[in-house]
Design an enzyme around this catalytic site. Structure first.
Site, short mmCIF file in Angstrom:
data_model
loop_
_atom_site.label_atom_id
_atom_site.label_comp_id
_atom_site.label_asym_id
_atom_site.label_seq_id
_atom_site.Cartn_x
_atom_site.Cartn_y
_atom_site.Cartn_z
N TYR A 252 1.13 -1.37 -0.18
CA TYR A 252 -0.11 -0.23 0.36
C TYR A 252 0.91 1.04 0.22
CZ TYR A 252 -3.67 2.78 1.72
OH TYR A 252 -4.68 3.61 1.67
N LYS B 287 -5.50 -2.01 -1.79
CA LYS B 287 -6.80 -1.33 -1.12
C LYS B 287 -7.31 -2.30 -0.28
CE LYS B 287 -7.75 2.87 0.08
NZ LYS B 287 -7.54 3.76 0.46
N ASP C 284 -11.16 8.35 0.46
CA ASP C 284 -10.25 9.97 -0.05
C ASP C 284 -11.20 10.96 0.60
OD1 ASP C 284 -8.77 8.85 -1.89
OD2 ASP C 284 -10.65 8.16 -2.99
N ALA D 91 -7.82 22.83 -1.20
CA ALA D 91 -9.24 22.48 -0.88
C ALA D 91 -9.91 21.24 -2.17
CB ALA D 91 -9.89 23.71 -0.84
N GLY D 92 -9.01 20.12 -2.48
CA GLY D 92 -9.46 19.30 -3.29
C GLY D 92 -10.52 18.86 -2.73
N ASN E 126 0.85 12.40 -0.03
CA ASN E 126 1.45 11.63 -0.37
C ASN E 126 1.67 11.81 -1.85
OD1 ASN E 126 0.77 9.84 1.70
ND2 ASN E 126 -1.25 9.60 1.28
P1 NAD Z 1 -7.40 16.70 -5.63
O1 NAD Z 1 -6.84 17.25 -6.87
O2 NAD Z 1 -8.64 16.67 -5.22
O3 NAD Z 1 -7.12 18.26 -4.61
C1 NAD Z 1 -5.48 18.62 -4.21
C2 NAD Z 1 -5.93 20.39 -3.67
O4 NAD Z 1 -4.67 20.71 -3.88
C3 NAD Z 1 -6.72 20.95 -5.05
O5 NAD Z 1 -7.94 21.50 -4.59
C4 NAD Z 1 -5.53 21.75 -5.60
O6 NAD Z 1 -6.45 23.01 -6.64
C5 NAD Z 1 -5.02 22.53 -3.97
N1 NAD Z 1 -3.47 22.67 -4.40
C6 NAD Z 1 -2.27 22.61 -5.43
N2 NAD Z 1 -1.65 23.20 -5.76
C7 NAD Z 1 -1.73 23.96 -4.80
C8 NAD Z 1 -1.19 25.79 -3.79
N3 NAD Z 1 -0.10 25.93 -4.72
N4 NAD Z 1 -1.62 25.70 -3.12
C9 NAD Z 1 -2.94 25.91 -2.68
N5 NAD Z 1 -3.72 24.92 -2.91
C10 NAD Z 1 -3.22 23.61 -3.90
O7 NAD Z 1 -6.48 15.92 -4.56
P2 NAD Z 1 -6.44 15.23 -3.05
O8 NAD Z 1 -7.80 13.53 -3.58
O9 NAD Z 1 -7.91 15.75 -2.48
O10 NAD Z 1 -5.05 14.66 -2.62
C11 NAD Z 1 -4.78 15.88 -2.13
C12 NAD Z 1 -3.55 15.55 -1.08
O11 NAD Z 1 -3.97 14.15 -0.07
C13 NAD Z 1 -2.92 13.75 -1.80
O12 NAD Z 1 -1.25 14.37 -2.13
C14 NAD Z 1 -3.58 12.54 -1.64
O13 NAD Z 1 -2.47 11.89 -1.42
C15 NAD Z 1 -3.58 13.59 0.18
N6 NAD Z 1 -4.54 11.95 0.45
C16 NAD Z 1 -3.95 11.57 1.42
C17 NAD Z 1 -4.47 10.80 2.39
C18 NAD Z 1 -4.03 10.23 4.05
O14 NAD Z 1 -3.10 10.73 4.53
N7 NAD Z 1 -4.55 9.12 4.04
C19 NAD Z 1 -6.01 10.93 2.27
C20 NAD Z 1 -6.19 11.00 1.00
C21 NAD Z 1 -5.45 11.75 -0.38
#
Ligand code: NAD
Length: 571
Positions: free
Chosen positions: A109, A181, A276, A309-310, A425
């Site tokens: 994973y 997963k 997610d 904020a994604g 990540n």
């Molecule tokens: P996503 O693409 O939906 O969201 C990322 C967000 O960051 C977007 O809204 C993007 O516009 C914003 N962004 C990009 N560059 C930026 C900047 N310079 N300043 C401010 N905002 C910026 O992706 P996601 O699915 O939400 O995942 C985001 C991260 O979270 C990934 O690295 C993912 O691996 C991690 N994640 C971690 C876990 C965990 O720790 N368990 C779980 C889920 C996701």
């Protein structure tokens, strides 16, 4: 059916019956035992001559596997090795994984699975799971029907590979995420591998590198979008419901424009979950609850800032917000404490084209007008942390190093014990190195990262770094729902999971402890989470099994699978 699993009254598997011949048995990873087939089984199924003569027990097999595992030079080689073992002998793989959980989870994973996804087409050896292509959608129902005929499916995990971890669109390579997963579900909670189905929805890819790669195995066209995409998803859900009634459907790594809308569209139709959006939120919220309670502060003492904020970021904010409201705060009071920042700085209500999921957290322009900032149209993270007096800072942006020294030291000025969670990540995209967070805050920060980080030595003490690993949550949630055949995944089932995890926080014993338990505790925690979730489902009338809340534990234990060989008989 290829085989029938026979259980006693307590749910323990006593034997497996099959009519398959020797070659098909050796080819079936659920039935195959390799050198551990007994002499009686070898005689019954004409396996003599197809195996070396020694009959081994599982301990000997495990010794060999561990030796081979250790011989591998890096994690990607270990990942290939373990997947090969998994595809050949499922029981042996899971026994090995459950005995070496700390070493195996990071290989099957995160973080290694990200490399495996990228190398999917290059490393492809044999298919695993089900590939449903948009280009062949007329066959979708027939394909799922054939799987329903072969085995009982309780659990489907599906991805379209558009937003894999932090590495983006990897098309059909996303299959490795579903498989990884699924392994975590089985290792941590004991979901039965005989009853699961990983699915890859192949709707094309927008990754130019893949489109130009002669070895790429998926559909070589841009992603299908709009109504065509929505209709494809609808046909998939309809077929799943038709062929696998009572199924638990897990959505994995869908793009941000689809993840939320799919969950909202189908969450009342069947028991469904998006890790997610929801899983990460539960773990992060559990950490916030643990930190607030362990530091003996109040919810009203805290201000939460999300950077990125994604899908994950807003999903996390929704759940932390829910926890603030559940603590007794009004929604409007809670709203004052939440800030989100995306590519164009602080999200403010007069910004154009804000996605729906960001709107609830947009701040009023009139309010931030009074702030001391360089540019009102792009208010930086440091300016938000300073002006809003942030106490909890979370990163889901994939922007490496975004939590710099100025920001982190400001957090430590705002509150005695700031909560800082750089969750992106893989590590190469993480907002901060936990070592820096400890040094810059004089070890006051309560930290959880997205991937594993080494322990930190600081001023003569050793600090474990918690990994905000969803593996603490999703396996138990799934098992709890499957145990009672839940008709949906409700908010209160999710809340029950969150509070159960928080109760295990080592921070409650000492503020020098990590906020999350070690990952090998995920097995114990998953069972506790499953019982809490099953209980809540029964309480809310969402269980398809007639049961009282006090039956939850027995139902969970009955649903749990353990990796042990059982006799194979004809029939
Ligand atoms: P996503 O693409 O939906 O969201 C990322 C967000 O960051 C977007 O809204 C993007 O516009 C914003 N962004 C990009 N560059 C930026 C900047 N310079 N300043 C401010 N905002 C910026 O992706 P996601 O699915 O939400 O995942 C985001 C991260 O979270 C990934 O690295 C993912 O691996 C991690 N994640 C971690 C876990 C965990 O720790 N368990 C779980 C889920 C996701």
């Amino acid at each position: 059916m290829l085989f029938t699993i026979v259980k006693d009254k307590s749910g323990k598997v006593t034997k497996i019956k099959t009519k398959l011949d020797a070659t098909s048995i050796l080819d079936n990873p659920i039935l195959n035992k390799g050198s551990a087939f007994t002499q009686k089984e070898r005689d019954t199924f004409s396996l003599n001559g197809k195996l070396p003569v020694q009959v081994e027990n599982m301990s000997l097999q495990l010794m060999r596997v561990y030796r081979q595992f250790k011989e591998k030079e890096n994690n990607i080689q270990r990942n290939v090795f373990l997947n090969t073992l998994h595809d050949g002998n499922t029981t042996l793989f899971y026994k090995f994984a459950s005995e070496h959980i700390d070493e195996v989870l990071p290989v099957v994973y995160t973080p290694t699975v990200g490399d495996a996804v990228e190398a999917y087409s290059a490393e492809f050896r044999r298919p695993a799971g089900v590939y449903l292509s948009y280009d062949q959608q007329k066959d979708m129902d027939k394909i799922l029907a054939s799987h329903a005929k072969e085995k009982q499916i309780d659990f489907v995990i599906v991805t379209d590979g558009e937003a894999v971890l932090g590495i983006g669109d990897w098309g059909v390579g996303g299959m490795d995420i579903s498989i990884g997963k699924l392994m975590v579900y089985i290792i941590c909670a004991g979901i039965n591998p005989a009853n699961v189905l990983p699915v890859q929805l192949d709707v094309g890819t927008n990754n130019e590198k893949l489109l130009n790669d002669p070895l790429y195995l998926g559909s070589k066209h841009p992603r299908v979008t709009g109504k065509n995409y929505d209709d494809f998803i609808k046909s998939f859900v309809t077929s799943v419901k038709k062929h696998f009634p009572n199924v638990y459907l897990h959505w994995e790594d869908f793009g941000r424009s689809h993840a939320r809308s799919i969950l909202e569209r189908y969450r009342n139709d069947l028991c469904t979950f998006n890790d997610d959006m929801q899983g990460t939120g539960i773990v992060a919220t559990a950490n916030v609850i643990s930190a607030i309670e362990a530091t003996k502060t109040k919810y009203k003492d805290h201000v939460v800032v999300m950077f990125g904020a994604g899908t994950a970021g807003c999903g996390i904010m929704d759940q932390i917000f829910d926890a603030f409201v559940a603590s007794g705060m009004s929604k409007s009071e809670a709203k004052k404490r939440f800030y989100i920042i995306d590519r164009f700085g602080l999200v403010v209500d007069d910004m154009k084209d804000l996605p729906d999921f960001q709107k609830p957290y947009a701040r009023k322009r009139s309010e931030v007008k009074k702030w001391d900032v360089a540019n009102q149209d792009d208010i930086s993270l440091l300016e938000v942390v300073k002006n809003a007096k942030a106490t909890i800072l979370i990163g889901c942006s994939t922007v490496k190093g975004a939590f710099n020294k100025a920001i982190v030291t400001q957090m430590a000025k705002n509150i005695a014990r700031p909560v800082i969670m750089p969750l992106s990540n893989p590590n190469s995209r993480c907002e901060a190195d936990p070592k820096d967070l400890i040094e810059w805050t004089d070890a006051k920060a309560i930290i959880a990262a997205g991937s594993p980080f080494p322990e930190v030595h600081y001023k003569g003490k050793v600090y474990e770094v918690s990994q905000g690993n969803n593996a603490f949550i999703f396996p138990g949630l799934g098992l709890g729902a499957i145990a009672v055949k839940a008709t949906k995944m409700s908010d209160s089932m999710i809340r029950a999971a969150c509070h159960t995890l928080s109760a295990f926080s080592p921070l409650r014993k000492s503020l020098d402890n990590p906020v999350l338990p070690p990952i090998h505790d995920a097995v114990t925690i998953s069972t506790a989470v499953a019982i809490a979730v099953a209980k809540e489902a029964i309480k809310e009338g969402l269980s398809s099994v007639k049961a009282k809340e006090s039956d939850a534990e027995a139902l969970v234990k009955k649903a749990q699978w353990r990796p042990e060989y059982v006799p194979l008989t004809k029939g």
